[in-house]
Design a protein around this motif. Structure first.
Motif, PDB file in Angstrom:
ATOM      1  N   GLN A  29      38.916 -65.395 -77.325  1.00  0.00           N
ATOM      2  CA  GLN A  29      38.208 -64.308 -76.653  1.00  0.00           C
ATOM      3  C   GLN A  29      36.963 -64.828 -75.946  1.00  0.00           C
ATOM      4  N   PHE A  30      36.292 -65.789 -76.546  1.00  0.00           N
ATOM      5  CA  PHE A  30      35.071 -66.374 -75.996  1.00  0.00           C
ATOM      6  C   PHE A  30      35.326 -66.958 -74.601  1.00  0.00           C
ATOM      7  N   PHE A  31      36.485 -67.619 -74.435  1.00  0.00           N
ATOM      8  CA  PHE A  31      36.815 -68.249 -73.157  1.00  0.00           C
ATOM      9  C   PHE A  31      37.775 -67.414 -72.307  1.00  0.00           C
ATOM     10  N   GLY A  32      38.285 -66.300 -72.883  1.00  0.00           N
ATOM     11  CA  GLY A  32      39.242 -65.500 -72.142  1.00  0.00           C
ATOM     12  C   GLY A  32      40.574 -66.197 -71.950  1.00  0.00           C
ATOM     13  N   VAL A  33      41.045 -66.909 -72.993  1.00  0.00           N
ATOM     14  CA  VAL A  33      42.316 -67.621 -72.924  1.00  0.00           C
ATOM     15  C   VAL A  33      43.199 -67.172 -74.089  1.00  0.00           C
ATOM     16  N   SER A  34      44.410 -67.712 -74.150  1.00  0.00           N
ATOM     17  CA  SER A  34      45.348 -67.358 -75.209  1.00  0.00           C
ATOM     18  C   SER A  34      45.197 -68.298 -76.403  1.00  0.00           C
ATOM     19  N   LEU A  35      45.737 -67.879 -77.543  1.00  0.00           N
ATOM     20  CA  LEU A  35      45.715 -68.737 -78.730  1.00  0.00           C
ATOM     21  C   LEU A  35      46.469 -70.050 -78.511  1.00  0.00           C
ATOM     22  N   PRO A  36      47.633 -70.040 -77.826  1.00  0.00           N
ATOM     23  CA  PRO A  36      48.291 -71.326 -77.548  1.00  0.00           C
ATOM     24  C   PRO A  36      47.406 -72.282 -76.747  1.00  0.00           C
ATOM     25  N   THR A  37      46.574 -71.735 -75.863  1.00  0.00           N
ATOM     26  CA  THR A  37      45.648 -72.586 -75.113  1.00  0.00           C
ATOM     27  C   THR A  37      44.622 -73.212 -76.050  1.00  0.00           C
ATOM     28  N   VAL A  38      44.112 -72.421 -76.997  1.00  0.00           N
ATOM     29  CA  VAL A  38      43.164 -72.960 -77.981  1.00  0.00           C
ATOM     30  C   VAL A  38      43.836 -74.053 -78.809  1.00  0.00           C
ATOM     31  N   ASP A  39      45.088 -73.840 -79.196  1.00  0.00           N
ATOM     32  CA  ASP A  39      45.823 -74.867 -79.953  1.00  0.00           C
ATOM     33  C   ASP A  39      45.957 -76.148 -79.128  1.00  0.00           C
ATOM     34  N   ALA A  40      46.221 -75.988 -77.829  1.00  0.00           N
ATOM     35  CA  ALA A  40      46.333 -77.158 -76.958  1.00  0.00           C
ATOM     36  C   ALA A  40      44.993 -77.885 -76.865  1.00  0.00           C
TER      37      ALA A  40
END
Length: 209
Positions: A29-40
Motif C-alpha cells: 500500500q505504501f508504494f501502491g503496488v501488488s504483493l507479488p511485486t513486494v515479493d519480487a
C-alpha cells in the motif's frame, strides 16, 4: 557508515511521512503496488527488519524500503541512460561517425536522417496500435476509474434493494469498496510517476546549418 545508512541519508522519506514499521501488505500500500511485486523486491534484496515466518509477519522500516527503492530506480535509470548512449554511439559508427561522438557531431543532413527514421518508426508503431500516446492511455484509465467509482458508490443502494443486506453488511461493503478505490488510485499514480514524461528536443542547428 553502512550501505543502508548511506542510502537513507541520500534518499530520505518525503517531508511529513513518519518512519513507521510496516508489514508486507502495508509496504504494498505504501508504494501502491501488488504483493507479488513486494515479493519480487524481496528477492532483489529489499531490506527487512524481521523476516516473516509461520505465525510471524514480515517487518520493514519505512525509511529503509523507501531509500532502497529510490536507489534501485536511480540505478535502473543510470543503466538505461548508459545503454541508450551505447546504442547511439553504435548508430553513429554504422553511418560513419566515431564511437564516442554524439549526434551533434554528425553533419546536419545525417542527423536529420536519424531523426526522420526515428519519427517514421514511432508513427508506424502508433498506426499498428503498438504504441499509444500517454494522454490517450491516461484519459481511458480515468474513464474506467470514474466508472468503477460510480459503480462502487451506488453498490450499497443496490445491495439494500436487491439483496436485503443488513446495515452492518452494507457498511462492510462500502469500506471494502472505498479501500479498493484508494488502492487503484495509488497504483495508477505510482505507475505514471515511475514513468515521467521525457521530452526530447531536436537540435535547433539541425535545420539552420
Amino acid at each position: 557508515m553502512s550501505e543502508l545508512t548511506d542510502l537513507t541519508t541520500r534518499f530520505p522519506l518525503p517531508d511529513g511521512v513518519p518512519d513507521a514499521m510496516l508489514n508486507k501488505s502495508e509496504v504494498a500500500q505504501f508504494f501502491g503496488v501488488s504483493l507479488p511485486t513486494v515479493d519480487a523486491w524481496l528477492r532483489d534484496g529489499m531490506p527487512w527488519v524481521s523476516e516473516g515466518t509461520n505465525g510471524r509477519a514480515w517487518e520493514f522500516q519505512a525509511s529503509q524500503v523507501w531509500a532502497w527503492r529510490k536507489a534501485t530506480v536511480a540505478s535502473e535509470e543510470t543503466r538505461s541512460a548508459e545503454a541508450q548512449a551505447a546504442i547511439e554511439a553504435m548508430r553513429l559508427k554504422l553511418i560513419g561517425g566515431q564511437v564516442g561522438d554524439t549526434i551533434r557531431a554528425l553533419p546536419p543532413r545525417e542527423r536529420q536522417q536519424i531523426y526522420d527514421v526515428e519519427l517514421a518508426h514511432r508513427r508506424l508503431m502508433q498506426e499498428s496500435n503498438r504504441l499509444i500516446e500517454r494522454d490517450v492511455v491516461l484519459e481511458h484509465l480515468q474513464d474506467l476509474l470514474s466508472l468503477m467509482r460510480d459503480t462502487v458508490t451506488g453498490l450499497s443502494d443496490r445491495l439494500d434493494r436487491e439483496a436485503g443486506l443488513s446495515g452492518k453488511q452494507i457498511e462492510i461493503v462500502d469500506t471494502i469498496g472505498a479501500d479498493m478505490l484508494i488502492q487503484l488510485r495509488n497504483r495508477s499514480a505510482a505507475f505514471f510517476n515511475a514513468r515521467p514524461v521525457s521530452a526530447r528536443v531536436l537540435d535547433r542547428d539541425l535545420f539552420t546549418q
